[in-house]
Design an enzyme around this catalytic site. Structure first.
Site, PDB file in Angstrom:
ATOM      1  N   GLU A 172      23.351  -1.714  25.671  1.00  0.00           N
ATOM      2  CA  GLU A 172      24.514  -2.369  25.057  1.00  0.00           C
ATOM      3  C   GLU A 172      24.412  -2.443  23.540  1.00  0.00           C
ATOM      4  O   GLU A 172      25.429  -2.391  22.837  1.00  0.00           O
ATOM      5  CB  GLU A 172      24.692  -3.783  25.636  1.00  0.00           C
ATOM      6  CG  GLU A 172      25.135  -3.793  27.093  1.00  0.00           C
ATOM      7  CD  GLU A 172      23.988  -3.755  28.084  1.00  0.00           C
ATOM      8  OE1 GLU A 172      24.245  -3.840  29.313  1.00  0.00           O
ATOM      9  OE2 GLU A 172      22.818  -3.633  27.642  1.00  0.00           O
ATOM     10  N   PHE A 225      24.843 -16.565  38.230  1.00  0.00           N
ATOM     11  CA  PHE A 225      24.106 -15.322  37.980  1.00  0.00           C
ATOM     12  C   PHE A 225      24.733 -14.567  36.809  1.00  0.00           C
ATOM     13  O   PHE A 225      25.927 -14.302  36.795  1.00  0.00           O
ATOM     14  CB  PHE A 225      24.107 -14.458  39.241  1.00  0.00           C
ATOM     15  CG  PHE A 225      23.426 -13.136  39.061  1.00  0.00           C
ATOM     16  CD1 PHE A 225      22.051 -13.061  38.858  1.00  0.00           C
ATOM     17  CD2 PHE A 225      24.162 -11.958  39.084  1.00  0.00           C
ATOM     18  CE1 PHE A 225      21.425 -11.839  38.687  1.00  0.00           C
ATOM     19  CE2 PHE A 225      23.539 -10.733  38.920  1.00  0.00           C
ATOM     20  CZ  PHE A 225      22.168 -10.670  38.718  1.00  0.00           C
ATOM     21  N   GLN A 226      23.927 -14.229  35.833  1.00  0.00           N
ATOM     22  CA  GLN A 226      24.320 -13.498  34.635  1.00  0.00           C
ATOM     23  C   GLN A 226      25.419 -14.212  33.840  1.00  0.00           C
ATOM     24  O   GLN A 226      26.273 -13.582  33.225  1.00  0.00           O
ATOM     25  CB  GLN A 226      24.744 -12.056  34.975  1.00  0.00           C
ATOM     26  CG  GLN A 226      23.554 -11.210  35.438  1.00  0.00           C
ATOM     27  CD  GLN A 226      23.852  -9.725  35.480  1.00  0.00           C
ATOM     28  OE1 GLN A 226      24.991  -9.309  35.690  1.00  0.00           O
ATOM     29  NE2 GLN A 226      22.828  -8.915  35.292  1.00  0.00           N
ATOM     30  N   LYS A 280      35.943 -12.899  35.211  1.00  0.00           N
ATOM     31  CA  LYS A 280      36.167 -11.872  36.232  1.00  0.00           C
ATOM     32  C   LYS A 280      37.466 -12.100  36.996  1.00  0.00           C
ATOM     33  O   LYS A 280      38.182 -11.144  37.333  1.00  0.00           O
ATOM     34  CB  LYS A 280      34.977 -11.840  37.202  1.00  0.00           C
ATOM     35  CG  LYS A 280      34.930 -10.585  38.060  1.00  0.00           C
ATOM     36  CD  LYS A 280      33.593 -10.464  38.777  1.00  0.00           C
ATOM     37  CE  LYS A 280      33.498  -9.156  39.553  1.00  0.00           C
ATOM     38  NZ  LYS A 280      32.179  -9.027  40.233  1.00  0.00           N
ATOM     39  N   MET A 339       8.343   1.183   5.303  1.00  0.00           N
ATOM     40  CA  MET A 339       8.733   0.211   4.290  1.00  0.00           C
ATOM     41  C   MET A 339       7.836  -1.028   4.337  1.00  0.00           C
ATOM     42  O   MET A 339       7.481  -1.590   3.300  1.00  0.00           O
ATOM     43  CB  MET A 339      10.197  -0.186   4.457  1.00  0.00           C
ATOM     44  CG  MET A 339      10.733  -1.046   3.315  1.00  0.00           C
ATOM     45  SD  MET A 339      10.583  -0.245   1.701  1.00  0.00           S
ATOM     46  CE  MET A 339      12.090   0.739   1.673  1.00  0.00           C
TER      47      MET A 339
END
Length: 565
Positions: free
Chosen positions: A53, A115-116, A165, A478
């Site tokens: 993602e 959940f999630q 959802k 760096m």
């Protein structure tokens, strides 16, 4: 005429109505209805399956930066949304217009630690222009319209839409209306005549003016207006990193790049000019160094669309609030033609010093290992300075913006404000979709490359023609440079044992080559650029190379280290 459809289909149709042609995303449970809806619109909208993602958000950024349009990313709830946070924060700091659509658990489960489930709005509100949760299908079209208006207008930035959802499954009578006005949101402040007149008067009285060009010029599509402004009053200009390519590299009035690893001349002249004209830039600490010693001798004029930037870091003598595409011409009309050739001549000795001490040795070494700047310069020349530069973050980033050259605008894609390692590879994917007609060259270090290396799978799946150049020094370069300069050469956890990048690329069906000799460089670059499709070139460069000039953090902009003196 309206028709009853699901919220998921309404989302896709809303995006199509806004002209979206490409979405970068990754499916999951809470956004599955949206991905099901995409299935019926593959002829109108192109979805690119990334491998993480974070990659979706950076790809959306790359797309936005090269195309000038809004980038779009789809992610699922919970870890999908939290994985997108880095890209959202990056887009906020770099004023990049993207819309991240996240799935969310059903509204009846919100707050139950389902959940999630994650509080996406709470997490992203501080790092976005607008973050909004949609719980009803009928609210989707208006929310999308509002999102595009907010993301793309004024000072652009990221917007997050978190869609429950059940809203995706719900039904609505679909009707889409674009939005070009919101109460309490004024993206383009009214330009005030007295501000225009005050700025013009100061510039007309200037003996040693210097313009600082930021990304606001590019975002405002004001490149030609900038040239007219500079040329009428014969004003030398310098660029921030994100402002690069607003002016062609060979533009006569462009004196170089500002900042920690910028050019000596514009940094020195910042503290010698009598009028400093900031145009669409925010006086970042990497540009100003110590604010107590920054341009104290100069009158400061600040052009910007965002009132919150005015007097935030540097106190102005005159401010010009508004869209630079509109405000610059108004000031230009009032300017007297001027001749600042003698002032401009004062920049040349600094450039000659930098060339003799730094640039010549970096670009044209007579022996020793390959140097980063040398490679970047050769690639730029081989593309006739007409490619898009994408960088990751670190030494290759600073070398890239110093030595790559540009003929046209929107030619630089890099992570400026947040400095996100791992940005480069997915951003290059998005950059190519944003401008498929242009060559995209990614310069990435061996460290940053491995942070999002999985996006080679995206490149393989869609046969994306990006040229990947790994500048491989087997260090976090760096950080190592700072350890050498400021931590007594105590190289703590910066040496890297790397895999065989060529074999990894081959596993993804991407042609690749590894080189480390100067005599092989030109032929390898030619082979890479002439190949139709993605190509990875792994180049061993000097292990302990340094990026100079360098202004140590927090010091005066004239406190410049050259290394080789």
């Amino acid at each position: 005429m309206s028709k009853e459809i699901t919220g998921s289909e309404a989302l896709i149709l809303s995006l199509i109505n806004e002209g979206v042609d490409t979405i970068f995303g990754y499916p999951g449970g809470a956004i599955m209805p949206v991905f099901d809806a995409i299935y019926d619109y593959k002829d109108k909208i192109n979805h690119i399956l990334v491998r993480h993602e974070q990659g979706a958000t950076h790809a959306a950024q790359g797309y936005a930066r090269t195309s000038g349009k809004v980038g779009v990313a789809f992610v699922t709830s919970g870890p999908g949304a939290t994985n997108a946070v880095t890209g959202i924060a990056d887009a906020m700091l770099d004023s990049t217009p993207i819309i991240v659509v996240s799935g969310q658990v059903s509204s009846n489960l919100l707050g139950s630690d389902a959940f999630q489930e994650a509080d996406v709005v709470g997490i992203t509100q501080p790092i976005s222009k607008w973050s909004y949760q949609i719980r009803r299908a009928e609210d989707i079209p208006a929310a999308v319209a509002r999102a595009f208006h907010i993301a793309s207008t004024g000072r652009p930035g990221p917007v997050v839409l978190d869609i429950a959802k059940d809203a995706q499954f719900g039904k609505l009578d679909f009707k889409y209306e674009k939005i070009n006005f919101l109460r309490s949101y004024q993206p383009k402040p009214d330009i005030k005549d007295e501000q225009i007149e005050a700025a013009a008067q100061i510039i007309n009285e200037a003996k040693k003016p210097l313009a600082l060009v930021g990304q606001g010029v590019i975002l405002g599509k004001a490149e030609e207006e900038l040239k007219a402004f500079l040329e009428k009053a014969n004003i030398p200009a310098a660029s921030t990193i994100l402002g690069l390519s607003a002016l062609p590299s060979d533009y006569p009035l462009l004196m170089g790049m500002l900042g920690m690893h910028g050019n000596i001349a514009p940094n020195m002249k910042t503290n010698e000019c009598d009028v400093l004209i900031a145009i669409g830039m925010r006086f970042d600490d990497r540009v100003t160094g110590d604010l107590n010693t920054y341009a104290k001798q100069a009158k400061i004029i600040h052009f910007d669309i965002d009132s919150s930037e005015m007097d935030k870091n540097v106190k102005t003598t005159a401010r010009v609030l508004g869209d630079v595409k509109e405000s610059l011409p108004k000031v230009t009309e009032l300017l007297r033609e001027a001749d600042h050739r003698q002032w401009i001549e004062e920049f040349k000795p600094h450039y000659e010093k930098e060339y003799n001490i730094v640039i010549k040795n970096e670009l044209y070494p007579e022996s020793g290992p390959l140097k980063m700047g040398e490679v970047i310069n050769r690639v730029s020349e081989a593309t006739h300075n007409d490619a898009i530069l994408v960088t990751d973050v670190g030494q290759q980033q600073m070398m890239g913006v110093r030595y790559f050259k540009y003929n046209q605008t929107r030619s630089v894609v890099t992570s400026g404000g947040l400095g996100t390692m791992g940005f480069g590879l997915p951003a290059a994917v998005g950059a190519k979709f944003g401008r498929p007609d242009r060559t995209v060259c990614l310069f990435v270090g061996d460290g940053g490359f491995q942070m999002t290396i999985q996006e080679l799978g995206t490149i393989m799946q869609y046969d994306i023609d990006v040229k990947i150049i790994i500048l491989n020094n087997h260090f976090l370069g760096m950080v190592r440079q700072w350890q050498e300069l400021f931590f007594d050469e105590r190289y703590s956890e910066t040496n890297m044992k790397n895999p065989n990048f060529v074999q990894i690329a081959q596993a993804y069906n991407i042609p690749s080559k590894k080189i480390g000799r100067r005599e092989d460089l030109d032929s390898a670059i030619s082979e890479m650029l002439n190949h139709k499709g993605a190509y990875l070139l792994d180049i061993d460069v000097e292990t302990k190379g340094m990026v100079y000039p360098m202004i140590p953090a927090g010091t005066c902009v004239t406190n410049i280290l050259l290394g080789n003196e």
